[in-house]
Design a protein around this motif. Sequence first.
Motif, PDB file in Angstrom:
ATOM      1  N   LEU A   1       2.397   9.778   4.177  1.00 43.59           N
ATOM      2  CA  LEU A   1       3.602   8.715   4.387  1.00 43.59           C
ATOM      3  C   LEU A   1       4.056   8.572   5.706  1.00 43.59           C
ATOM      4  CD1 LEU A   1       4.948   8.936   0.733  1.00 43.59           C
ATOM      5  CD2 LEU A   1       4.038   6.938   1.743  1.00 43.59           C
TER       6      LEU A   1
ATOM      7  N   PHE B   1       0.819  14.521   1.020  1.00 42.50           N
ATOM      8  CA  PHE B   1       1.354  12.949   0.713  1.00 42.50           C
ATOM      9  C   PHE B   1       2.628  12.620   1.354  1.00 42.50           C
ATOM     10  CE2 PHE B   1      -1.122  12.163  -3.374  1.00 42.50           C
ATOM     11  CZ  PHE B   1      -1.904  11.098  -3.313  1.00 42.50           C
TER      12      PHE B   1
ATOM     13  N   LEU C   1       1.067   3.922  -2.582  1.00 47.62           N
ATOM     14  CA  LEU C   1       0.899   5.406  -2.745  1.00 47.62           C
ATOM     15  C   LEU C   1       1.760   6.061  -3.246  1.00 47.62           C
ATOM     16  CD1 LEU C   1      -0.926   7.752  -1.163  1.00 47.62           C
ATOM     17  CD2 LEU C   1       0.311   7.192   0.544  1.00 47.62           C
TER      18      LEU C   1
ATOM     19  N   ASN D   1       0.680  -1.168   0.161  1.00 44.14           N
ATOM     20  CA  ASN D   1       0.052   0.060   0.252  1.00 44.14           C
ATOM     21  C   ASN D   1       0.311   1.508   0.161  1.00 44.14           C
ATOM     22  OD1 ASN D   1      -2.247  -1.188  -0.003  1.00 44.14           O
ATOM     23  ND2 ASN D   1      -2.826  -1.203   2.062  1.00 44.14           N
TER      24      ASN D   1
END
Length: 135
Positions: A58, A54, A13, A9
Motif C-alpha cells: 500500500l 499489504f 486492496l 484498486n
Amino acid sequence: MTHFLKLQNLSILLALILLLNIQLLANSGRLYLIMDNIYILIIVSIALASLILFTRILIKLVRRLEASTWNLSLYVLWFPYLALFTYVWTRIVPAPNEAAWPSPAVGLLIIALTFTFPLYVFIVHMVARSKQRTT
C-alpha cells in the motif's frame, strides 16, 4: 480517469486486508476444530504477515498517486467493497450450522477492528506521503 481507477484498486486492496483479518477472527471456531490448540498462533501469524505485506504494498502504491484531494476518499471507499466481499464470502462459504457462528465477543472484536481501520489507512497514507519526494 486513471487516478480514479488507482483509487479504486487501492480501496479493493484495503477491503481485502480487512476481510482477511475479519474472516480469520470469524472462523476461529472452525480453525480450532481443525488445528486444535495451535490455531491461535496460526491466526496471529497470518494476520501479522498479511498486515506487514499489504502495508508495504500500500505504501508503494500510495506513493505512486499524484497529490490530490481525491486521495482522501480512500478513508471511505474501502467500506462498500468490504460489505460486498463479505456478502459474497458468506454466500460462497456459508456456516454449516449455528455452532460454527462466531461468539458475541468475536463480533465485538470485528466491530472494533472495522472502526479502527480508518486509523490504519490514515497512518499508511501519512507514511507514504512522508516518503514521497517534494519538488
